[in-house]
Design an enzyme around this catalytic site. Structure first.
Site, mmCIF file in Angstrom:
data_model
loop_
_atom_site.group_PDB
_atom_site.id
_atom_site.type_symbol
_atom_site.label_atom_id
_atom_site.label_comp_id
_atom_site.label_asym_id
_atom_site.label_seq_id
_atom_site.Cartn_x
_atom_site.Cartn_y
_atom_site.Cartn_z
ATOM 1 N N GLN A 280 90.567 -44.577 -23.072
ATOM 2 C CA GLN A 280 91.347 -44.887 -22.039
ATOM 3 C C GLN A 280 91.378 -43.892 -21.036
ATOM 4 O O GLN A 280 91.445 -44.222 -19.850
ATOM 5 C CB GLN A 280 92.707 -45.546 -22.384
ATOM 6 C CG GLN A 280 92.702 -46.785 -22.583
ATOM 7 C CD GLN A 280 94.046 -47.368 -23.301
ATOM 8 O OE1 GLN A 280 94.812 -46.565 -23.619
ATOM 9 N NE2 GLN A 280 94.363 -48.648 -23.195
ATOM 10 N N SER B 97 89.915 -47.873 -14.516
ATOM 11 C CA SER B 97 91.054 -47.907 -14.354
ATOM 12 C C SER B 97 91.835 -47.054 -13.589
ATOM 13 O O SER B 97 92.886 -47.454 -12.732
ATOM 14 C CB SER B 97 91.951 -47.756 -15.690
ATOM 15 O OG SER B 97 91.493 -48.930 -16.813
ATOM 16 N N ASP C 250 88.391 -43.571 -18.473
ATOM 17 C CA ASP C 250 88.180 -44.804 -17.738
ATOM 18 C C ASP C 250 88.189 -44.664 -16.396
ATOM 19 O O ASP C 250 89.372 -44.772 -15.831
ATOM 20 C CB ASP C 250 88.987 -45.934 -18.512
ATOM 21 C CG ASP C 250 88.721 -47.197 -17.745
ATOM 22 O OD1 ASP C 250 87.835 -47.440 -16.748
ATOM 23 O OD2 ASP C 250 89.208 -48.164 -18.333
ATOM 24 N N TYR D 182 88.556 -58.812 -19.957
ATOM 25 C CA TYR D 182 88.039 -59.380 -18.814
ATOM 26 C C TYR D 182 88.203 -60.870 -18.762
ATOM 27 O O TYR D 182 88.163 -61.406 -19.708
ATOM 28 C CB TYR D 182 86.452 -59.034 -18.601
ATOM 29 C CG TYR D 182 86.327 -57.800 -18.363
ATOM 30 C CD1 TYR D 182 86.702 -57.070 -16.993
ATOM 31 C CD2 TYR D 182 85.872 -56.709 -19.356
ATOM 32 C CE1 TYR D 182 86.294 -55.673 -16.861
ATOM 33 C CE2 TYR D 182 85.502 -55.348 -18.923
ATOM 34 C CZ TYR D 182 86.131 -54.817 -17.623
ATOM 35 O OH TYR D 182 85.560 -53.461 -17.325
ATOM 36 N N ARG E 17 86.106 -50.463 -23.180
ATOM 37 C CA ARG E 17 87.532 -50.743 -23.319
ATOM 38 C C ARG E 17 88.267 -50.536 -24.678
ATOM 39 O O ARG E 17 88.575 -51.535 -25.137
ATOM 40 C CB ARG E 17 87.907 -51.814 -22.509
ATOM 41 C CG ARG E 17 87.571 -51.665 -21.120
ATOM 42 C CD ARG E 17 88.283 -52.937 -20.407
ATOM 43 N NE ARG E 17 88.431 -52.656 -19.086
ATOM 44 C CZ ARG E 17 88.800 -53.415 -17.973
ATOM 45 N NH1 ARG E 17 89.201 -54.623 -18.294
ATOM 46 N NH2 ARG E 17 88.981 -53.045 -16.978
#
Ligand code: NAD
Length: 376
Positions: free
Chosen positions: A126, A132, A129, A229, A121
């Site tokens: 991004q 996500s 990912d 997280y 992350r």
């Protein structure tokens, strides 16, 4: 580089690891694309659209023959990848912890397996990912499914026949899926509240026009949590959270739970006794059902009724939006491979010392090379 795109074989899978847009972009980078016949059918993409984008559409055997990269949604059985070139990249959601035998099989066949769900992350990653991109759609779909099962309307309506009051929606766990669930329920006109253990989410909840409902007496996780997280909370916190939930849940029509802790079973957030306090006709969607469930009695992939409350055990909800989930997944794969593209070799070059490569590479040269996998 020859890149093969396989038709998914997992039961219930609807997605495809490429779309015409990513095929075109790979071709522009100098790659040759071979798409298995019918690979895009369940995502609304025809073979001719793939052909028009520059791919060759062929049998699985022909697609795999000499392929130096194989794109997939779910990790295929190693024996079904025969024909791929030695050292070929296998890129997709390979589910490393639950599929250790398959990962060992990839190593044995000389494949370089790259588990996209272990993407770190960091800002640079991004756009690559898959967790996500798929969670965002799941959060949306959870609310749509709840609305479809609910015997009432979401928005307030003032009609000549009387007023309909707005639905009350409570979102538990405000990560990527939870944020989208809040936004979707708000768009539909519901009164939304939400909770999380990470204090940083309070502001995010407010900025979406929802009400934060937080344990104030015991500290949860200050700020974002490591890597964004959550971790396990204390017994004291869990007790305070259970009391808070008990007081709030009886007044809700719809509860969407999304709470996960990496590497652990999902935290239990709603007990049978708490369900019993909800009004008959209420809906609970448990997005953590596959990880053990946030809700007592929820079953992944099944809808059950308990004390008049419908509990939807969500399983891979992104599959229900196959066109959008394929498009985002396919772009995640393209963004990853193109970021490492070597223009001269017309193939990706994955440096050993790169943070992304180290996190997601599972096998190479016949061996398992991932610390996280070895220590699990
Ligand atoms: P997740 O799927 O691991 O968990 C969902 C949510 O459940 C989290 O918000 C977590 O705090 C919450 N939760 C855990 N235990 C709980 C409990 N007992 N009670 C209530 N809530 C509980 O999380 P996620 O969706 O992967 O996202 C977590 C964070 O990481 C988000 O803030 C997200 O924006 C961030 N993120 C950053 C990047 C990046 O920088 N590249 C990528 C993805 C996500």
């Amino acid at each position: 580089m020859k890149i093969a795109v396989l038709k998914e074989v997992a039961p219930g899978e609807t997605r495809c690891a490429a779309i015409p847009e990513t095929v075109k972009k790979f071709v522009a980078l100098g790659a040759e694309l071979a798409v298995e016949k019918g690979a895009g059918a369940s995502a609304g993409i025809s073979d001719s659209e793939f052909e028009a984008a520059g791919a060759k559409v062929c049998s699985r055997k022909d697609a795999l023959k000499g392929a130096e990269a194989v794109l997939c949604i779910n990790g295929p059985e190693p024996a079904t990848l025969e024909g791929a070139a030695k050292g070929a990249l296998l890129v997709g959601a390979l589910d490393p912890i639950r599929r250790k035998d398959a990962i060992a099989g990839y190593a044995k066949t000389g494949l370089q397996a790259l588990a996209m769900e272990w993407m770190p992350r960091i800002t640079r990653a991004q756009s690559m990912d898959i967790l996500s991109s798929q969670s965002n759609l799941s959060g949306y779909k959870a609310v749509i499914d709840a609305a479809a099962a609910f015997g009432r309307a979401f928005p307030m309506m003032m009609t000549a026949a009387g007023t309909i009051s707005p639905a009350k929606v409570f979102v538990m766990g405000v990560g990527v899926a939870g944020l989208q669930a809040i936004a979707t329920a708000r768009r539909l006109g519901a009164q939304v509240s939400a909770t999380d253990v990470r204090s940083a989410t309070k502001e995010q909840i407010q900025s979406l026009g929802a009400k934060p409902v937080f344990v104030e007496t015991v500290a949860g996780i200050e700020g974002e949590g490591a890597g964004g997280y959550a971790s396990e909370t204390s017994d004291e916190y869990r007790k305070a959270q259970a009391e808070l939930v008990s007081g709030h849940i009886s007044k809700q029509d719809i509860v969407i739970t999304t709470a996960l802790i990496p590497g652990r079973p999902a935290p239990r957030l709603i007990s049978d006794a708490q369900l019993a306090t909800m009004r008959a006709g209420s809906i609970v969607v448990d997005l953590a059902a596959e990880a053990g469930g946030n809700v007592e009695g929820s079953i992944a992939g099944k809808t059950v009724e308990k004390q008049g409350v419908t509990i939807i055990g969500a399983s891979n909800l992104a599959r229900g939006l196959s066109a959008d989930s394929s498009a985002l997944f396919a772009r995640n794969l393209y963004n990853f491979l193109s970021a490492f593209w070597d223009k001269e070799k017309k193939a990706p070059e994955l440096p050993d010392d790169d943070e992304i490569v180290q996190a997601i590479r599972l096998t190479r040269d016949g061996k398992i090379v991932n610390e996280r996998l070895e220590s699990s």
